[in-house]
Design a protein around this motif. Structure first.
Motif: not given
Length: 271
Positions: A3, A78-81, A99, A102-103, A176, A178-179
């Motif tokens: 992240i 990244s998974d998330y930004h 997180t 979102m997962d 937040f 999802r990248n």
């Protein structure tokens, strides 16, 4: 899990910036915080005092979205930004909670938590997609009956902020994202120097993923309506509004009409 987060700076209150950075570093899930400084002097460079912080000095104001894009381009894996305003603060556990949410929901591209003023009062940042009457009416004719009625609907005045909900217009103060969605879209549209770049980005995210309000964690936000007090910033706001409606449509925007109607139906339960 990777992240990243970015904070764009422009002659901000140093104490607020320090709190925003501290909040980000409080989560071990955030691997890197990018401080992108649009100030003419690099007074915030001293904050890059550990390997989790990267300082980027532009030495000029290139705009909010363009500055965030410099960070977004550096974190393609990244998974998330997270887009973070410099007047944001939050407690430990917020990032972990978002997180996990979102997962569990891979169809969501963007989530915004509950946002509070520093005094704990709710900020009503869930909105419909704006029309020209919404933006210009609430700024220049706020006491007119027609403007108040339009604003109540635009700001979803009936919404209680106590449920997870798909919202087409969420604030850019804390995003937040999802990248892979962010990278697919190329980040912010840099034609918007300041204002409405977040409205535009959320709308584009909504084309390929859900944009969601999540009430079970909260953050605090200073939130000053600078365009109400500064004529130069007001002109920037108006320019961005014109650019936005030139891009998406002024009075005739069928997509906006359909999205807003669908949102109201879902939130009110009316068919």
């Amino acid at each position: 899990m990777t992240i990243t987060a970015s904070i764009v700076l422009y002659h901000n209150d140093p104490l607020e910036v320090q709190e925003a950075v501290r909040s980000c570093l409080s989560s071990p899930l955030i691997n890197k915080v990018y401080l992108v400084d649009n100030s003419t002097e690099d007074n915030f460079r001293s904050l890059a005092n550990n390997e989790r912080i990267e300082y980027i000095s532009n030495a000029e104001n290139i705009g909010f979205g363009a500055a965030h894009n410099l960070a977004i381009q550096r974190c393609v894996t990244s998974d998330y930004h997270i887009i973070v305003n410099p007047d944001i603060a939050f407690h430990e556990g917020v990032i972990e909670h978002l997180t996990a949410f979102m997962d569990q929901h891979p169809d969501i591209g963007l989530v915004m938590p509950k946002v509070l003023y520093k005094n704990g009062q709710l900020q009503r940042l869930c909105k419909l997609l704006p029309t020209p009457f919404n933006l210009f009416g609430r700024r220049f004719a706020p006491n007119r009956r027609w403007a108040r009625q339009l604003n109540e609907q635009y700001e979803l005045s009936f919404f209680q902020y106590d449920q997870i909900a798909d919202i087409p217009c969420l604030s850019g103060c804390f995003m937040f994202v999802r990248n892979n969605v962010l990278q697919t879209l190329g980040g912010f549209d840099t034609r918007f120097f300041l204002y409405l770049e977040d409205v535009d980005l959320v709308r584009r995210i909504g084309h390929i993923a859900r944009t969601v309000f999540y009430p079970h964690v909260s953050i605090s936000h200073g939130y000053q309506k600078e365009s109400y007090h500064n004529s130069k910033v007001l002109r920037m706001h108006m320019k961005s509004a014109i650019q936005y409606f030139n891009k998406w449509g002024w009075l005739f925007d069928r997509e906006r009409k359909q999205i807003n109607q669908d949102t109201l139906k879902k939130l009110t339960g009316k068919k």
